[in-house]
Design a protein around this motif. Structure first.
Motif, PDB file in Angstrom:
ATOM      1  N   TRP A   1      49.026  -7.931 140.580  1.00  0.00           N
ATOM      2  CA  TRP A   1      48.170  -8.600 139.406  1.00  0.00           C
ATOM      3  C   TRP A   1      46.946  -8.472 140.005  1.00  0.00           C
ATOM      4  CZ3 TRP A   1      51.792 -13.337 138.240  1.00  0.00           C
ATOM      5  CH2 TRP A   1      53.225 -12.724 137.826  1.00  0.00           C
TER       6      TRP A   1
ATOM      7  N   SER B   1      54.553  -9.290 134.217  1.00  0.00           N
ATOM      8  CA  SER B   1      53.723  -8.000 134.750  1.00  0.00           C
ATOM      9  C   SER B   1      53.299  -7.254 133.773  1.00  0.00           C
ATOM     10  CB  SER B   1      54.660  -7.169 135.728  1.00  0.00           C
ATOM     11  OG  SER B   1      54.952  -7.939 136.859  1.00  0.00           O
ATOM     12  N   SER B   2      53.887  -7.126 132.509  1.00  0.00           N
ATOM     13  CA  SER B   2      53.497  -6.547 131.446  1.00  0.00           C
ATOM     14  C   SER B   2      52.171  -7.070 130.705  1.00  0.00           C
ATOM     15  CB  SER B   2      54.607  -6.734 130.371  1.00  0.00           C
ATOM     16  OG  SER B   2      54.521  -7.693 129.565  1.00  0.00           O
TER      17      SER B   2
ATOM     18  N   ASN C   1      49.455  -4.780 132.065  1.00  0.00           N
ATOM     19  CA  ASN C   1      49.732  -3.361 131.608  1.00  0.00           C
ATOM     20  C   ASN C   1      50.489  -2.751 132.832  1.00  0.00           C
ATOM     21  OD1 ASN C   1      48.055  -3.589 129.259  1.00  0.00           O
ATOM     22  ND2 ASN C   1      46.355  -3.732 130.420  1.00  0.00           N
TER      23      ASN C   1
ATOM     24  N   LYS D   1      54.144  -1.179 133.379  1.00  0.00           N
ATOM     25  CA  LYS D   1      55.082  -0.770 132.462  1.00  0.00           C
ATOM     26  C   LYS D   1      56.425  -0.629 133.425  1.00  0.00           C
ATOM     27  CE  LYS D   1      51.770   0.026 129.116  1.00  0.00           C
ATOM     28  NZ  LYS D   1      51.692  -1.236 128.268  1.00  0.00           N
TER      29      LYS D   1
ATOM     30  N   GLU E   1      55.895   1.295 139.123  1.00  0.00           N
ATOM     31  CA  GLU E   1      54.392   0.769 139.143  1.00  0.00           C
ATOM     32  C   GLU E   1      53.889  -0.368 139.933  1.00  0.00           C
ATOM     33  OE1 GLU E   1      50.839   1.027 135.907  1.00  0.00           O
ATOM     34  OE2 GLU E   1      52.800   1.033 135.395  1.00  0.00           O
TER      35      GLU E   1
END
Length: 342
Positions: A80, A114-115, A118, A120, A124
């Motif tokens: 993040w 985490s979404s 962005n 996904k 990632e």
């Protein structure tokens, strides 16, 4: 045996966010007076479980209120963060505290959270975690940041700040994942578990065996730390009598439990872990009672888990701030000295 405090910094219907933060600063000051080693904050996003979405801000305030207490985030969720900004936040916190920062790093356990950034997929998140940590290590070891990754690239960035603790503050990697114990122990990270007591014993034994084999290896991430902390979180409510401690403790536990399950239930997903106050299969049990009863129960938990660092959770759910502070005071006066001398 060392003693610290863990806090999710939860939303509270009876308190404004500012009042919650003020209470955490009071908790930090009380922890320092009582001789605790450290205070650790969670980082979560978009959930009442934590209104500490930027732990560095609250940590900076804690360091201004204290002189000896160590503090940190468990964890800074690295995917993040922008690596360069993360490096500078760590340097600033360690300088502001004169070398009292404890540095928890991790990927973040919730794909839902985490979404927001962005991200996904889990892969990632893992890639960003690895690159952010590698860029941080590179910055700590050079006056210029030069780093080339898949997602981040820096060329000849001049660095005018370094951590007080060299090469960087002590690293924590909290996890209850058996697959991560190999990595954590091999590099000598401090660790903290939310797990059943029996599982904690197995994981801590596994950690010690791996750490013993690799403690002399070169290029370990936490090689500057002589001996790792193996910590277990424990909800504790201590009052003058059992009835009162259990009444306020169970009410607060149910509030905290709702916060823990908030996102998964909102999105129609199964609960990630079993949470019951007294069930042996619960990953996070509750201890309530007067000091003598709490002491006996804590001695049992310490023996059953093999921990060497007790992370006390005094402030949780909708527990009133004065009740949390009273628990801390009674623990420090009547329980902690006997655990230390055991």
């Amino acid at each position: 045996m060392q003693f610290g405090i863990f806090d999710w910094v939860e939303a509270n219907d009876a308190l404004s966010p500012g009042e919650v933060y003020a209470h955490k600063l009071d908790l930090a000051a009380a922890a320092e007076r009582a001789g605790f080693h450290g205070l650790y904050l969670a980082e979560h996003q978009g959930t009442p479980l934590s209104i500490d979405a930027s732990p560095s801000v609250l940590l900076a305030a804690i360091f201004q209120r204290t002189q000896r207490l160590r503090a940190g985030a468990l964890t800074f969720c690295l995917p993040w963060y922008d690596p360069y900004r993360f490096y500078n936040e760590v340097c600033m916190l360690d300088q502001l505290s004169r070398g009292r920062l404890e540095l928890g790093v991790g990927r973040g356990v919730s794909p839902i959270e985490s979404s927001i950034f962005n991200l996904k997929t889990i892969e990632e998140s893992r890639e960003r975690y690895r690159e952010t940590l590698d860029a941080f290590f590179a910055a700590c070891n050079s006056p210029l940041l030069n780093f080339h990754g898949q997602r981040y690239e820096y060329r000849d960035v001049e660095l005018y700040n370094k951590p007080v603790q060299r090469p960087y503050p002590p690293l924590w990697f909290p996890s209850s994942n058996r697959d991560s114990i190999e990595f954590t122990a091999r590099h000598g990270y401090h660790t903290a578990l939310i797990a059943k007591n029996a599982d904690s014993k197995y994981l801590f034994d596994q950690y010690r065996e791996i750490w013993e084999r690799h403690k002399g290896d070169l290029n370990r991430h936490n090689a500057h730390v002589a001996a790792p902390f193996l910590a277990k979180t424990q909800h504790i409510v201590i009052a003058e009598n059992y009835i009162e401690a259990e009444r306020i403790g169970l009410q607060a536990y149910e509030s905290w439990k709702g916060h823990m399950h908030h996102l998964s239930r909102k999105h129609g997903r199964p609960d990630a872990m079993k949470l019951e106050p007294y069930n042996e299969d619960s990953v996070q049990r509750l201890i309530v009672g007067p000091p003598n009863a709490a002491l006996e129960k804590l001695q049992e938990v310490i023996a059953a888990t093999g921990m060497n660092y007790l992370l006390c959770v005094f402030s949780f759910g909708n527990l009133a701030p004065q009740a949390a502070l009273r628990s801390l005071e009674l623990f420090a006066a009547e329980v902690m000295p006997k655990l230390k001398s055991a």
